[in-house]
Design a protein around this motif. Structure first.
Motif, PDB file in Angstrom:
ATOM      1  N   CYS A 175       0.835  -1.217   0.000  1.00 34.07           N
ATOM      2  CA  CYS A 175       0.000   0.000   0.000  1.00 34.07           C
ATOM      3  C   CYS A 175       0.856   1.247   0.000  1.00 34.07           C
ATOM      4  O   CYS A 175       2.028   1.234   0.372  1.00 34.07           O
ATOM      5  N   LYS A 231      -5.739  10.870  -5.455  1.00 38.76           N
ATOM      6  CA  LYS A 231      -6.395   9.605  -5.089  1.00 38.76           C
ATOM      7  C   LYS A 231      -6.955   8.887  -6.322  1.00 38.76           C
ATOM      8  O   LYS A 231      -6.779   7.667  -6.481  1.00 38.76           O
ATOM      9  N   LYS A 232      -7.619   9.617  -7.203  1.00 45.70           N
ATOM     10  CA  LYS A 232      -8.208   9.004  -8.386  1.00 45.70           C
ATOM     11  C   LYS A 232      -7.131   8.358  -9.255  1.00 45.70           C
ATOM     12  O   LYS A 232      -7.311   7.243  -9.764  1.00 45.70           O
ATOM     13  N   TYR A 289      -4.172   7.182  -8.330  1.00 49.46           N
ATOM     14  CA  TYR A 289      -3.654   5.967  -7.693  1.00 49.46           C
ATOM     15  C   TYR A 289      -4.657   4.821  -7.788  1.00 49.46           C
ATOM     16  O   TYR A 289      -4.283   3.668  -8.037  1.00 49.46           O
ATOM     17  N   GLN A 290      -5.935   5.129  -7.619  1.00 51.24           N
ATOM     18  CA  GLN A 290      -6.959   4.084  -7.711  1.00 51.24           C
ATOM     19  C   GLN A 290      -7.012   3.496  -9.119  1.00 51.24           C
ATOM     20  O   GLN A 290      -7.193   2.282  -9.290  1.00 51.24           O
ATOM     21  N   GLU A 291      -6.858   4.347 -10.124  1.00 53.03           N
ATOM     22  CA  GLU A 291      -6.854   3.867 -11.510  1.00 53.03           C
ATOM     23  C   GLU A 291      -5.660   2.952 -11.764  1.00 53.03           C
ATOM     24  O   GLU A 291      -5.787   1.923 -12.443  1.00 53.03           O
ATOM     25  N   ILE A 338      -4.036   1.186  -9.506  1.00 53.28           N
ATOM     26  CA  ILE A 338      -4.236  -0.045  -8.733  1.00 53.28           C
ATOM     27  C   ILE A 338      -5.194  -0.985  -9.450  1.00 53.28           C
ATOM     28  O   ILE A 338      -5.023  -2.210  -9.432  1.00 53.28           O
ATOM     29  N   SER A 339      -6.197  -0.424 -10.118  1.00 56.45           N
ATOM     30  CA  SER A 339      -7.197  -1.250 -10.812  1.00 56.45           C
ATOM     31  C   SER A 339      -6.586  -2.056 -11.957  1.00 56.45           C
ATOM     32  O   SER A 339      -7.185  -3.023 -12.435  1.00 56.45           O
ATOM     33  N   PHE A 348      -3.183  -1.315  -2.264  1.00 56.46           N
ATOM     34  CA  PHE A 348      -4.159  -0.393  -1.682  1.00 56.46           C
ATOM     35  C   PHE A 348      -3.569   1.018  -1.626  1.00 56.46           C
ATOM     36  O   PHE A 348      -2.357   1.212  -1.684  1.00 56.46           O
TER      37      PHE A 348
END
Length: 266
Positions: free
Chosen positions: A146, A158-159, A161-163, A165-166, A176
Motif C-alpha cells: 500500500c 487519489k483518483k 492511484y486508484q486507476e 491499482i485497478s 491499496f
C-alpha cells in the motif's frame, strides 16, 4: 507506547543535540545559498527557511520510525528494509516491510498527497518496483502492498492511484491506497493504535504551540562557537574557507559574523 517515549523519539529525531552543528555545516558547505544580490531575503531569513524545510523532512522520518515501532509492538515480524535491487540495479529500500501468517506486507508512506503529476507517477512506479523485487525474494508469499498518506486532509491524486491499482491482475498481490486511519482499520484492524498515535501528536503539538523557531546568534553564541570548533576537527577545510578571502565567504562573514567574535582562535 507512552507519550514520554513518543516525545523523546520526536525530539531526538528532529531537534537533536547536533542541530546547531547541522545548521552551521549546511551554511559552510553551501554559502551561495545565503548570499548574493538576487535574493530578496537576507541570509538569516533564508537559513530559517532551510531549517523549517529540514524539520519537515525529519518529521516524515519520525513518522516512519514510529510506525515501525508500532508494527513491532503489534507482533508482526519486521524484515530488512533494504529489500534488494531493481532491474537497473538501483538499491531499493522500503519504508515498512514485515510479514505475518504467510503474507508479506509493504508500506510506502508519505505525509500528504499533494504531489505534482511527475512525482505521483514516480512514486507509484517505485511501489511497483518494490513489489516485483519482493515477489522474487518471497515467491511463496502473498503480498499486500500500500501507499499510506498519514495526513488524510489532502487527497489530490487519489483518483490517479486508484486507476493504477485497478490495473493489477496478479492474484498474489493486493495493492491499496490509504489515508490516515484507513491503514489501521484495514491492514492492522487496530484503530486503537491510530487513536493513540493521534492523541500523542495532538498533545505534542499543543505543548509546542508557543514555540517560535529561533537560531542561535552565529556571531556571539556559545552554541555556535562549540559547533565551529567541532567542524574544525571534522571538516577543517570548511573553516579554512570561512576565514579565507574568497568573495562568497567574505560576504558570508558580513552576514553571519559581523564582529568576528566566534571566529577568534579558530
Amino acid at each position: 507506547m507512552t507519550y514520554e517515549e513518543f516525545k523523546d523519539r520526536l525530539n531526538d529525531r528532529i531537534f537533536g543535540e547536533d542541530l546547531n552543528y547541522e545548521i552551521l555545516l549546511t551554511v559552510l558547505k553551501n554559502p551561495k545559498r545565503y548570499i548574493g544580490l538576487f535574493r530578496i531575503t537576507n541570509a538569516k531569513t533564508k537559513l530559517i527557511q532551510n531549517i523549517t524545510q529540514s524539520c519537515e523532512i525529519k518529521f516524515g522520518d519520525f513518522i516512519e520510525e514510529i510506525l515501525t515501532k508500532y508494527i513491532n509492538e503489534m507482533g508482526y515480524e519486521l524484515l530488512d528494509k533494504n529489500i534488494g535491487f531493481d532491474e537497473e540495479r538501483n538499491r531499493l529500500n522500503a519504508d515498512q516491510v514485515f510479514k505475518n501468517n504467510g503474507v508479506i506486507y509493504l508500506i510506502e508512506q508519505k505525509i500528504r498527497d499533494d504531489h505534482d503529476s511527475t512525482k505521483k507517477r514516480g512514486q507509484y512506479s517505485n511501489l511497483i518496483k518494490k513489489i516485483k523485487t519482493l515477489k522474487l525474494k518471497f515467491p511463496n508469499y502473498q503480498i499486500r502492498a500500500c501507499m499510506w498518506f498519514s495526513d488524510d486532509s489532502l487527497k489530490k491524486n487519489k483518483k490517479f492511484y486508484q486507476e493504477q491499482i485497478s490495473n493489477n491482475t496478479d492474484d498474489k498481490v493486493d495493492i491499496f491506497i490509504f489515508y490516515g486511519k484507513e491503514l489501521f482499520e484495514i491492514f492492522f484492524k487496530r484503530v486503537d493504535i491510530y487513536d493513540e498515535f493521534i492523541l500523542h501528536l495532538r498533545k505534542n503539538k499543543e505543548e509546542r504551540s508557543g514555540n517560535i523557531l529561533s537560531v542561535p546568534d552565529f556571531d556571539t553564541s556559545k552554541e555556535i562557537k562549540n559547533a565551529l570548533l567541532k567542524i574544525k576537527k571534522t571538516y577543517p577545510k570548511l573553516i579554512k574557507n570561512l576565514l579565507s578571502n574568497k568573495d562568497e565567504f567574505i560576504e558570508l562573514r558580513k552576514e553571519f559574523f559581523p564582529t568576528g567574535k566566534n571566529l577568534k582562535d579558530l
